[in-house]
Design an enzyme around this catalytic site. Structure first.
Site, PDB file in Angstrom:
ATOM      1  CG  HIS A 108     -65.172 -12.572 -18.637  1.00 44.10           C
ATOM      2  ND1 HIS A 108     -65.571 -13.895 -18.628  1.00 44.10           N
ATOM      3  CD2 HIS A 108     -66.136 -11.891 -19.323  1.00 44.10           C
ATOM      4  CE1 HIS A 108     -66.724 -14.000 -19.293  1.00 44.10           C
ATOM      5  NE2 HIS A 108     -67.087 -12.805 -19.708  1.00 44.10           N
ATOM      6  CG  ASP A 147     -72.698 -12.386 -18.316  1.00 39.98           C
ATOM      7  OD1 ASP A 147     -72.787 -11.146 -18.253  1.00 39.98           O
ATOM      8  OD2 ASP A 147     -72.228 -12.988 -19.316  1.00 39.98           O
ATOM      9  CG  HIS A 149     -70.292 -14.146 -22.160  1.00 43.03           C
ATOM     10  ND1 HIS A 149     -71.048 -12.994 -22.165  1.00 43.03           N
ATOM     11  CD2 HIS A 149     -70.027 -14.449 -23.451  1.00 43.03           C
ATOM     12  CE1 HIS A 149     -71.226 -12.605 -23.424  1.00 43.03           C
ATOM     13  NE2 HIS A 149     -70.629 -13.475 -24.219  1.00 43.03           N
ATOM     14  CG  ASP A 236     -74.591 -11.376 -21.436  1.00 39.28           C
ATOM     15  OD1 ASP A 236     -75.041 -11.985 -20.447  1.00 39.28           O
ATOM     16  OD2 ASP A 236     -73.395 -11.059 -21.552  1.00 39.28           O
TER      17      ASP A 236
HETATM   18 ZN   LIG Z   1     -71.654 -11.663 -20.656  1.00 40.98          ZN
END
Ligand SMILES: [Zn+2]
Ligand SMILES: [Zn+2]
Length: 443
Positions: A108, A147, A149, A236
């Site tokens: 991120h 991931d 996200h 995740d």
């Molecule tokens: Zn994540």
């Protein structure tokens, strides 16, 4: 026989807070599992020790405000350095592939860094990409982010780079942090369709995950022909993860790894420390080593079948169908994408959830027929609990043409000559990826 290398770095002294999901236990159960399974006695697997990344390795990617030291701890530099260590081992042909099981995570972290976003300060995979390209003269690299996200930091860093393909497979941003990663974010005008976002509906299982691989990612990689593939390996998407809503299992991750065959994998998120991480990480490691991972079964999965509803299947068909069609057609040319204007401009707001910072950015990319063009950014950030920052940065791409590189230094001289303290940016940056020179001047 070259081996699969593994680096463990649980970062005992780094956590956002003692009860935060991003803490060192994330890797301790995995380590126990790997010892118990006797993985380190496997002749196909070898353990490497971590090392620190250099400040320059970070400056090659980020504008850290005000400097790298303020935005990193030793843990960050070791996490990034572990990826670089495996990168060196790979390019020196010591190993077949490698998996950096490290934290803090990085995907991120964007080009400009005012603080921590989504548990990340610096982007480990981006630092690895730029290091390998600079040091070994590799040109085309693909980063596949698995991931749950959206890998918004990696996307941001390579958004205008036609030689880095960024693919992110994630839970739909309408239902999860960071709320981005839609199909219309497809790369800047000079790197159009070099960013591929595949937002999947909550509830997607192994089947949907692998469909996205078969229908979109695999053909995209075949067309791009990368010299190296890096996996941002977030665990995740697992059906037990407490922060997301997907239904992927260790077997799904193992299968995807077996198919993708990444040269290097770097751990990202994954917060089910006991029920997911030990199994997913082990399945990935075995798949990398070309070993059987079918016995890696989570206790919670025994006796159950993870199914997708009809509605979820239709949503996955729509998104994968969209990309099949898009990638099957000839894209418009760079001149057309710049719309006949010499400049691409974008203004946007970025929120740093962890550090509660609001950032406003204005970016520009100059059109150049011979190279990706000069990039400029002006960024102002306000901390909820603290001061404001204003910076200006310019980036010379690694494969800049000589004219663009020379013009960047002319701009730099002019802007530094005119700077007016107290009435302009607090910090100026010139990032010369081609010349490997990173200049910083206080305002
Ligand atoms: Zn994540
Ligand atoms: Zn140029």
């Amino acid at each position: 026989m070259r081996k699969t290398a593994l680096i463990f770095f649980p970062a005992f002294d780094w956590a956002i807070s003692p009860s935060h999901p991003e803490r060192e236990e994330r890797l301790l159960y995995t380590r126990d599992q790997i010892f118990e399974e006797g993985i380190l006695d496997n002749p196909r697997i070898v353990e490497y020790k971590p090392r620190l990344a250099e400040i320059e390795d970070v400056e090659r990617v980020h504008f850290c405000v005000p400097d790298v030291a303020s935005q990193t701890t030793n843990a960050h530099l070791i996490s990034a350095g572990s990826a670089l260590k495996l990168g060196d081992a790979l390019l020196n042909r010591e190993i077949r592939n490698g998996f950096a099981l490290v934290r803090p995570p990085g995907h991120h972290a964007m080009r400009v860094v005012h603080g921590n976003r989504g548990f990340c300060n610096i982007n480990n995979e981006a630092i690895l990409v730029e290091y390998l390209r600079f040091k070994y003269g590799i040109r085309r690299i693909a980063v596949v982010d698995t991931d749950v996200h959206h890998g918004d930091g990696t996307q941001d860093i390579f958004y205008h780079d036609p030689d880095v393909l960024v693919v992110s497979l994630h839970q739909d941003g309408r239902t999860l942090y960071p709320g981005s990663g839609f199909v219309d974010e497809a790369g800047g005008p000079g790197a159009y369709l070099k960013t591929i976002n595949i937002p999947l509906p909550p509830g997607t299982t192994d089947e949907g995950f692998l469909k996205a691989w078969r229908r979109v990612i695999k053909p995209a990689l075949e067309a791009f022909k990368p010299e190296l593939v890096i996996n941002s390996a977030g665990q995740d998407n697992h059906f037990t993860d407490p922060l997301a809503n997907m239904r992927v299992s260790a077997a799904g991750y193992g299968k995807l790894t077996e198919e993708l065959k990444p040269d290097l994998a770097v751990l990202e998120g994954g917060y089910a420390v006991e029920t997911a991480l030990p199994y997913v990480n082990l399945a990935i490691l075995l798949a990398l080593a070309g070993e059987d991972y079918s016995n890696v079964i989570e206790p919670q999965k025994r006796g159950t079948v993870l199914r997708q509803s009809e509605e979820i299947e239709q949503a996955i068909d729509r998104i994968t169908g969209y990309w099949q069609e898009k990638l099957g057609r000839e894209p418009p040319g760079k001149d057309e994408l710049f719309g006949g204007k010499g400049l691409y401009l974008r203004s946007r707001s970025i929120y740093y959830d962890t550090d509660q910072i609001y950032e406003q950015q204005r970016e520009s990319v100059e059109y150049c027929p011979d190279c990706p063009g000069l990039y400029q950014v002006e960024s102002r950030a306000k901390k909820t609990w603290g001061d404001s920052r204003w910076i200006w940065g310019m980036s010379i791409p690694l494969y800049a043409c000589p004219a663009c590189q020379a013009r960047a230094y002319e701009y730099w001289e002019k802007i530094i000559g005119k700077k007016n303290s107290g009435n302009g940016p607090d910090c100026f940056y010139l990032q010369d990826k081609k010349g490997n020179r990173y200049l910083r001047e206080k305002g």
